[in-house]
Design a protein around this motif. Structure first.
Motif, PDB file in Angstrom:
ATOM      1  N   GLY A  68       9.981   9.441  -5.869  1.00  0.00           N
ATOM      2  CA  GLY A  68       9.591  10.593  -6.683  1.00  0.00           C
ATOM      3  C   GLY A  68       9.301  11.783  -5.782  1.00  0.00           C
ATOM      4  N   GLY A  69       8.940  12.881  -6.388  1.00  0.00           N
ATOM      5  CA  GLY A  69       8.566  14.079  -5.620  1.00  0.00           C
ATOM      6  C   GLY A  69       7.220  13.855  -4.946  1.00  0.00           C
ATOM      7  N   ILE A  70       6.988  14.552  -3.857  1.00  0.00           N
ATOM      8  CA  ILE A  70       5.750  14.382  -3.074  1.00  0.00           C
ATOM      9  C   ILE A  70       4.507  14.724  -3.910  1.00  0.00           C
ATOM     10  CG2 ILE A  70       5.826  16.713  -2.026  1.00  0.00           C
ATOM     11  CD1 ILE A  70       4.864  13.529  -0.104  1.00  0.00           C
ATOM     12  N   ASP A  71       4.671  15.580  -4.908  1.00  0.00           N
ATOM     13  CA  ASP A  71       3.532  15.942  -5.762  1.00  0.00           C
ATOM     14  C   ASP A  71       3.044  14.747  -6.589  1.00  0.00           C
ATOM     15  OD1 ASP A  71       6.114  16.229  -6.913  1.00  0.00           O
ATOM     16  OD2 ASP A  71       5.247  17.233  -8.655  1.00  0.00           O
ATOM     17  N   LEU A  72       3.859  13.702  -6.677  1.00  0.00           N
ATOM     18  CA  LEU A  72       3.465  12.535  -7.471  1.00  0.00           C
ATOM     19  C   LEU A  72       2.691  11.498  -6.659  1.00  0.00           C
ATOM     20  CD1 LEU A  72       6.721  11.926  -9.555  1.00  0.00           C
ATOM     21  CD2 LEU A  72       4.654  13.112 -10.262  1.00  0.00           C
ATOM     22  N   LEU A  73       2.688  11.685  -5.340  1.00  0.00           N
ATOM     23  CA  LEU A  73       2.051  10.698  -4.465  1.00  0.00           C
ATOM     24  C   LEU A  73       0.590  10.455  -4.862  1.00  0.00           C
ATOM     25  CD1 LEU A  73       2.815   9.888  -1.010  1.00  0.00           C
ATOM     26  CD2 LEU A  73       0.536  10.810  -1.172  1.00  0.00           C
ATOM     27  N   PHE A  74      -0.113  11.534  -5.110  1.00  0.00           N
ATOM     28  CA  PHE A  74      -1.483  11.425  -5.612  1.00  0.00           C
ATOM     29  C   PHE A  74      -1.696  12.407  -6.749  1.00  0.00           C
ATOM     30  CE2 PHE A  74      -5.878  12.423  -6.018  1.00  0.00           C
ATOM     31  CZ  PHE A  74      -6.459  11.179  -6.022  1.00  0.00           C
ATOM     32  N   PRO A  75      -2.302  11.998  -7.852  1.00  0.00           N
ATOM     33  CA  PRO A  75      -2.846  10.657  -8.089  1.00  0.00           C
ATOM     34  C   PRO A  75      -1.838   9.676  -8.706  1.00  0.00           C
ATOM     35  CG  PRO A  75      -3.483  12.105  -9.887  1.00  0.00           C
ATOM     36  CD  PRO A  75      -2.661  12.939  -8.935  1.00  0.00           C
ATOM     37  N   HIS A  76      -0.687  10.181  -9.181  1.00  0.00           N
ATOM     38  CA  HIS A  76       0.172   9.341 -10.017  1.00  0.00           C
ATOM     39  C   HIS A  76       0.551   8.006  -9.351  1.00  0.00           C
ATOM     40  CE1 HIS A  76       2.874   8.235 -13.159  1.00  0.00           C
ATOM     41  NE2 HIS A  76       3.945   8.339 -12.407  1.00  0.00           N
ATOM     42  N   HIS A  77       1.113   8.076  -8.157  1.00  0.00           N
ATOM     43  CA  HIS A  77       1.579   6.829  -7.537  1.00  0.00           C
ATOM     44  C   HIS A  77       0.432   5.947  -7.065  1.00  0.00           C
ATOM     45  CE1 HIS A  77       5.836   8.644  -6.799  1.00  0.00           C
ATOM     46  NE2 HIS A  77       5.635   8.251  -8.042  1.00  0.00           N
ATOM     47  N   GLU A  78      -0.631   6.590  -6.628  1.00  0.00           N
ATOM     48  CA  GLU A  78      -1.819   5.810  -6.232  1.00  0.00           C
ATOM     49  C   GLU A  78      -2.343   5.022  -7.437  1.00  0.00           C
ATOM     50  OE1 GLU A  78      -3.332   4.556  -3.282  1.00  0.00           O
ATOM     51  OE2 GLU A  78      -3.268   6.643  -2.644  1.00  0.00           O
ATOM     52  N   ASN A  79      -2.355   5.658  -8.575  1.00  0.00           N
ATOM     53  CA  ASN A  79      -2.853   5.000  -9.788  1.00  0.00           C
ATOM     54  C   ASN A  79      -1.890   3.924 -10.288  1.00  0.00           C
ATOM     55  OD1 ASN A  79      -4.952   6.737  -9.526  1.00  0.00           O
ATOM     56  ND2 ASN A  79      -4.510   7.967 -11.344  1.00  0.00           N
ATOM     57  N   GLU A  80      -0.602   4.185 -10.150  1.00  0.00           N
ATOM     58  CA  GLU A  80       0.385   3.150 -10.527  1.00  0.00           C
ATOM     59  C   GLU A  80       0.148   1.877  -9.716  1.00  0.00           C
ATOM     60  OE1 GLU A  80       4.609   3.817 -10.566  1.00  0.00           O
ATOM     61  OE2 GLU A  80       4.365   5.902 -11.139  1.00  0.00           O
ATOM     62  N   ILE A  81      -0.065   2.055  -8.403  1.00  0.00           N
ATOM     63  CA  ILE A  81      -0.291   0.888  -7.530  1.00  0.00           C
ATOM     64  C   ILE A  81      -1.542   0.134  -7.987  1.00  0.00           C
ATOM     65  CG2 ILE A  81      -0.920   0.170  -5.174  1.00  0.00           C
ATOM     66  CD1 ILE A  81       0.824   2.467  -4.116  1.00  0.00           C
ATOM     67  N   ALA A  82      -2.616   0.878  -8.248  1.00  0.00           N
ATOM     68  CA  ALA A  82      -3.881   0.248  -8.649  1.00  0.00           C
ATOM     69  C   ALA A  82      -3.694  -0.559  -9.937  1.00  0.00           C
ATOM     70  CB  ALA A  82      -4.949   1.324  -8.832  1.00  0.00           C
ATOM     71  N   GLN A  83      -3.094   0.060 -10.935  1.00  0.00           N
ATOM     72  CA  GLN A  83      -2.904  -0.625 -12.230  1.00  0.00           C
ATOM     73  C   GLN A  83      -2.038  -1.870 -12.071  1.00  0.00           C
ATOM     74  OE1 GLN A  83      -2.419   3.475 -14.836  1.00  0.00           O
ATOM     75  NE2 GLN A  83      -0.674   2.494 -13.972  1.00  0.00           N
ATOM     76  N   SER A  84      -0.906  -1.696 -11.392  1.00  0.00           N
ATOM     77  CA  SER A  84       0.071  -2.782 -11.318  1.00  0.00           C
ATOM     78  C   SER A  84      -0.455  -3.956 -10.506  1.00  0.00           C
ATOM     79  CB  SER A  84       1.379  -2.284 -10.692  1.00  0.00           C
ATOM     80  OG  SER A  84       1.990  -1.384 -11.581  1.00  0.00           O
ATOM     81  N   ARG A  85      -0.993  -3.663  -9.349  1.00  0.00           N
ATOM     82  CA  ARG A  85      -1.442  -4.778  -8.504  1.00  0.00           C
ATOM     83  C   ARG A  85      -2.610  -5.527  -9.137  1.00  0.00           C
ATOM     84  NH1 ARG A  85      -2.337  -3.363  -2.484  1.00  0.00           N
ATOM     85  NH2 ARG A  85      -3.418  -5.336  -2.763  1.00  0.00           N
ATOM     86  N   CYS A  86      -3.500  -4.813  -9.827  1.00  0.00           N
ATOM     87  CA  CYS A  86      -4.643  -5.485 -10.466  1.00  0.00           C
ATOM     88  C   CYS A  86      -4.199  -6.265 -11.703  1.00  0.00           C
ATOM     89  CB  CYS A  86      -5.717  -4.465 -10.823  1.00  0.00           C
ATOM     90  SG  CYS A  86      -6.475  -3.753  -9.360  1.00  0.00           S
ATOM     91  N   ALA A  87      -3.300  -5.698 -12.488  1.00  0.00           N
ATOM     92  CA  ALA A  87      -2.849  -6.403 -13.699  1.00  0.00           C
ATOM     93  C   ALA A  87      -1.972  -7.600 -13.333  1.00  0.00           C
ATOM     94  CB  ALA A  87      -2.069  -5.449 -14.595  1.00  0.00           C
ATOM     95  N   ASN A  88      -1.166  -7.438 -12.274  1.00  0.00           N
ATOM     96  CA  ASN A  88      -0.191  -8.482 -11.924  1.00  0.00           C
ATOM     97  C   ASN A  88      -0.677  -9.467 -10.871  1.00  0.00           C
ATOM     98  OD1 ASN A  88       1.522  -7.086 -13.637  1.00  0.00           O
ATOM     99  ND2 ASN A  88       2.484  -5.923 -11.989  1.00  0.00           N
ATOM    100  N   ASP A  89      -1.848  -9.211 -10.302  1.00  0.00           N
ATOM    101  CA  ASP A  89      -2.382 -10.098  -9.255  1.00  0.00           C
ATOM    102  C   ASP A  89      -1.447 -10.206  -8.070  1.00  0.00           C
ATOM    103  OD1 ASP A  89      -4.881 -11.160  -9.478  1.00  0.00           O
ATOM    104  OD2 ASP A  89      -4.288 -12.508 -11.132  1.00  0.00           O
ATOM    105  N   THR A  90      -0.981  -9.099  -7.559  1.00  0.00           N
ATOM    106  CA  THR A  90      -0.023  -9.143  -6.449  1.00  0.00           C
ATOM    107  C   THR A  90      -0.558  -8.388  -5.235  1.00  0.00           C
ATOM    108  OG1 THR A  90       1.058  -7.185  -7.349  1.00  0.00           O
ATOM    109  CG2 THR A  90       2.053  -9.309  -7.896  1.00  0.00           C
ATOM    110  N   LYS A  91       0.022  -8.716  -4.083  1.00  0.00           N
ATOM    111  CA  LYS A  91      -0.368  -8.027  -2.843  1.00  0.00           C
ATOM    112  C   LYS A  91       0.418  -6.731  -2.681  1.00  0.00           C
ATOM    113  CE  LYS A  91      -3.248 -10.704  -0.291  1.00  0.00           C
ATOM    114  NZ  LYS A  91      -4.099 -10.869  -1.486  1.00  0.00           N
ATOM    115  N   ILE A  92       1.576  -6.686  -3.323  1.00  0.00           N
ATOM    116  CA  ILE A  92       2.355  -5.445  -3.275  1.00  0.00           C
ATOM    117  C   ILE A  92       2.787  -5.052  -4.691  1.00  0.00           C
ATOM    118  CG2 ILE A  92       3.300  -5.824  -0.950  1.00  0.00           C
ATOM    119  CD1 ILE A  92       6.032  -6.298  -2.605  1.00  0.00           C
TER     120      ILE A  92
END
Ligand SMILES: [Zn+2]
Length: 453
Positions: A230-254
């Motif tokens: 994505g564009g660099i403007d999405l790095l924070f908060p959008h992508h940071e939040n995507e990582i948080a949601q996905s890894r916590c919901a999916n129980d994954t390391k990545i």
């Protein structure tokens, strides 16, 4: 090609050798448009950059080995506001903008992604993910809102290199009395008045913006996949939040292994902003220039560097393509592109390096035979330029076609034969016929070229 492919991974801040999870099924997710207004030139950059990445991956791993998912955000505060301002329904607005977006992609000669899911078709997946996050203790309900509790996820800030304290100090977070902590972000919110809504365990509401990418990437690519862009403007908060949601919901390391971001576009060295009135829409170029010029301009700078958009850049790109079209010949089958030629693209999508190689190949084609020309045109086609016939390229100048390219070439051949047999009267007649149809021919160094006058 057996050479390794390298990409700059913003998760590690390093250029890394790309190693896919499954080389027969590479997953790439790129955040797509929020369809509230016609796309502008800043939106065009990721379209072209990730299209080139898609092409390179297909070249290396096989054309059916890459699953490229680019979402369409069709529910969002900006959309609700824009529909109200324009006094049209949300469905009419989103339908219009999606059409405009698709036309822009075609204009820029981008391949269609494997999937283009719309957020509103996947609300059930989002509700499921919110329920999982609540059940696992990562999210909480407050006044009909559901928030993600950021301090429950230890790796928060790893992608953007941000500490929670810095976020609060920099006021980059939305203030709300409903939140336990200022840095928490919304997963689900109630819909008020005539806002679009979906039934949920927490009442009528709609998802927070970040949630859709977590839900749809999981649906199409699984819990863990290769590339997120994505564009660099999405790095924070959008992508940071995507990582948080996905890894916590999916129980994954990545979540995704490689995070790739393109840099900004400036307008004559100024930031592009509505308040400055310097936002250029892609559709406004459609009747003025050939889409290849825009595409070429967008790849003229390495994707990690800011790109300054100005008249000079467009003119230079136009001149180069004009020159390159002088050796254009239509071919049925493209030539295989050599490994040496491709090397810059395998080195972190170095498009300026590839363009430098194209210049060398052009020189060879200009003084060489049809085979050299075919090599050159094939290498141009690979990154999405010179895909139109010469006539298609010129048509935009005249806006009407009086004669086909095939017929122009036939006439030139006829004229050359007449000149060879010293029948200059006939040769001049053919030249004048072409001129009447708006085609100017020039003889130089024993070669005949043509252009639309
Ligand atoms: Zn996204």
């Amino acid at each position: 090609m057996n050479k390794d492919f390298f990409l700059t991974n913003n998760l590690t801040n390093k250029k890394e050798k790309f190693i896919p999870i499954n080389k027969h099924k590479i997953g790439m997710y790129v955040c797509g448009p929020t369809v509230y207004d016609d796309p502008h030139i800043g939106n065009a950059r990721p379209l072209v950059i990730f299209d080139i990445l898609f092409k390179v991956l297909k070249c290396k791993y096989g054309k059916d080995s890459v699953n490229y998912v680019r979402n369409i955000t069709d529910v969002d505060d900006k959309i609700i506001k824009s529909a109200q301002e324009k006094k049209i329904s949300i469905s009419v607005l989103t339908k219009d903008i999606i059409k405009s977006f698709n036309d822009d992609c075609k204009f820029l000669n981008c391949d269609t992604p494997s999937e283009q899911p719309r957020a509103t078709n996947h609300i059930d997946l989002m509700i499921k993910m919110v329920s999982e996050l609540i059940a696992k203790g990562f999210a909480y309900e407050s006044n009909n809102h559901i928030y993600f509790q950021v301090n429950k996820f230890n790796d928060y800030g790893k992608l953007s290199n941000k500490k929670i304290e810095d976020l609060i100090a920099g006021s980059r977070v939305e203030v709300s009395k409903n939140k336990k902590k200022p840095e928490d972000f919304v997963l689900w919110k109630p819909s008020i008045n005539d806002e679009p809504f979906w039934e949920s365990p927490w009442g009528k509401g709609r998802p927070g913006w970040h949630l859709e990418c977590s839900a749809m990437s999981k649906f199409f690519l699984g819990k863990e996949f290769d590339i997120h862009g994505g564009g660099i403007d999405l790095l924070f908060p959008h992508h940071e939040n995507e990582i948080a949601q996905s890894r916590c919901a999916n129980d994954t390391k990545i979540f995704a292994n490689y995070w790739v971001h393109n840099a900004f576009i400036t307008m004559s060295n100024e930031k592009m902003a509505k308040s400055r009135g310097n936002i250029l829409k892609i559709k406004d170029f459609r009747d003025k220039v050939n889409g290849q010029i825009l595409r070429f301009a967008l790849m003229s700078t390495h994707y990690k560097q800011p790109l300054d958009w100005n008249e000079k850049l467009l003119n230079n790109c136009k001149d180069t393509l004009e020159k390159w079209y002088s050796v254009y010949l239509p071919f049925k089958n493209v030539s295989k592109i050599s490994d040496d030629m491709l090397l810059p693209l395998y080195d972190d999508l170095n498009t300026p390096g590839y363009i430098a190689n194209l210049h060398k190949l052009f020189e060879k084609a200009n003084s060489g035979d049809d085979n050299d020309k075919k090599m050159f045109v094939s290498a141009c086609n690979f990154i999405g330029i010179l895909n139109e016939t010469k006539k298609g390229w010129l048509d935009l100048k005249t806006k009407k076609s009086l004669i086909s390219e095939k017929d122009i070439l036939k006439k030139i051949e006829l004229r050359n034969k007449a000149r060879e047999s010293k029948d200059y009267k006939e040769a001049d007649k053919v030249r004048d016929e072409l001129l009447e149809k708006g085609v100017l021919i020039e003889d130089k160094d024993g070669k005949t070229s043509w252009k639309i006058k």
